[in-house]
Design a protein around this motif. Structure first.
Motif, mmCIF file in Angstrom:
data_model
loop_
_atom_site.group_PDB
_atom_site.id
_atom_site.type_symbol
_atom_site.label_atom_id
_atom_site.label_comp_id
_atom_site.label_asym_id
_atom_site.label_seq_id
_atom_site.Cartn_x
_atom_site.Cartn_y
_atom_site.Cartn_z
ATOM 1 N N LEU A 1 0.842 -1.203 0.000
ATOM 2 C CA LEU A 1 0.000 0.000 0.000
ATOM 3 C C LEU A 1 0.870 1.242 0.000
ATOM 4 N N VAL A 2 1.862 1.269 0.902
ATOM 5 C CA VAL A 2 2.714 2.444 1.042
ATOM 6 C C VAL A 2 3.972 2.055 1.804
ATOM 7 N N SER A 3 5.048 2.733 1.467
ATOM 8 C CA SER A 3 6.304 2.552 2.193
ATOM 9 C C SER A 3 6.902 3.934 2.380
ATOM 10 N N GLY A 4 7.335 4.250 3.600
ATOM 11 C CA GLY A 4 7.900 5.567 3.863
ATOM 12 C C GLY A 4 7.988 5.838 5.345
ATOM 13 N N GLY A 5 8.003 7.113 5.689
ATOM 14 C CA GLY A 5 8.051 7.510 7.088
ATOM 15 C C GLY A 5 6.780 7.103 7.820
ATOM 16 N N LEU A 6 6.859 7.042 9.137
ATOM 17 C CA LEU A 6 5.738 6.573 9.944
ATOM 18 C C LEU A 6 4.475 7.397 9.693
ATOM 19 N N ARG A 7 4.595 8.704 9.685
ATOM 20 C CA ARG A 7 3.421 9.562 9.491
ATOM 21 C C ARG A 7 2.726 9.242 8.164
ATOM 22 N N GLU A 8 3.505 9.168 7.097
ATOM 23 C CA GLU A 8 2.958 8.883 5.769
ATOM 24 C C GLU A 8 2.241 7.527 5.742
ATOM 25 N N VAL A 9 2.869 6.519 6.323
ATOM 26 C CA VAL A 9 2.291 5.171 6.325
ATOM 27 C C VAL A 9 1.012 5.139 7.160
#
Length: 191
Positions: free
Chosen positions: A16-24
């Motif tokens: 679905l998404v990979s990235g910083g905690l906030r973004e995820v």
């Protein structure tokens, strides 16, 4: 929040998404708020471990709850980032430490610093293997070739690892390869 730490969310075998905690968290919260009944698994990419978050409330409340709390106060030197913890050693180890100049804590800090500088590449490879293994166990444990892929990972055989994961769902395969890549010698790293 620590910006260099990444997380990855999977919906089934789709990333679905990979990235910083906030973004995820925000992307996952948006999917859940759409009424999706699909299972979403979140992973800490440093460790490969599945992590759980409370998605109740507003997106900002979700993010706020996930933000690490202020460091606890108590023994140690919290303003310097020093936190008192318990260490269990044999009597001969304590005896040796007590004889060291500048005290036990300073001797332990020196030993840790020396060990961490000795072969940082080897330590990074070990941590990458452990993270990839954790991820594989959760996401690929029932996939064909899982056991051989794990053997190849710990044998540091990038070619065999890539061969074993070739038939896996694309996002699982790509994420496993990304987590495992630092565990292989750079001249033979998995794709």
């Amino acid at each position: 929040m620590n910006d260099d730490v990444t997380y990855t969310a999977f919906v089934g075998t789709r990333c679905l998404v990979s990235g910083g905690l906030r973004e995820v968290l925000l992307r996952t919260k948006a999917l859940l708020d759409e009424g999706s009944d699909e299972v979403v698994l979140l992973f800490d990419d440093r460790t490969g471990r599945q992590v759980d978050f409370n998605f109740q409330g507003t997106p900002e409340e979700v993010v706020a709850r996930a933000t690490p709390a202020a460091p606890r106060t108590g023994p140690g030197r919290p303003k310097l980032g020093v936190v008192s913890r318990e260490v269990s050693l044999l009597p001969r180890h304590w005896a040796w430490l007590e004889q060291q100049p500048q005290g036990i804590s300073a001797a332990l800090r020196r030993l840790v610093e020396e060990a961490s500088k000795r072969d940082p590449g080897k330590e990074q490879a070990r941590l990458a293997r452990e993270a990839a293994s954790q991820f594989l166990t959760t996401m690929a444990g029932n996939l064909p070739g899982y056991e051989e892929a794990t053997r190849a990972l710990f044998a540091e055989d990038a070619g065999r690892f890539a061969e074993q994961i070739r038939a896996w769902p694309e996002d699982v395969r790509e994420h496993a390869a990304r987590l495992a890549k630092p565990s292989f010698r750079q001249d033979e790293a998995a794709p």
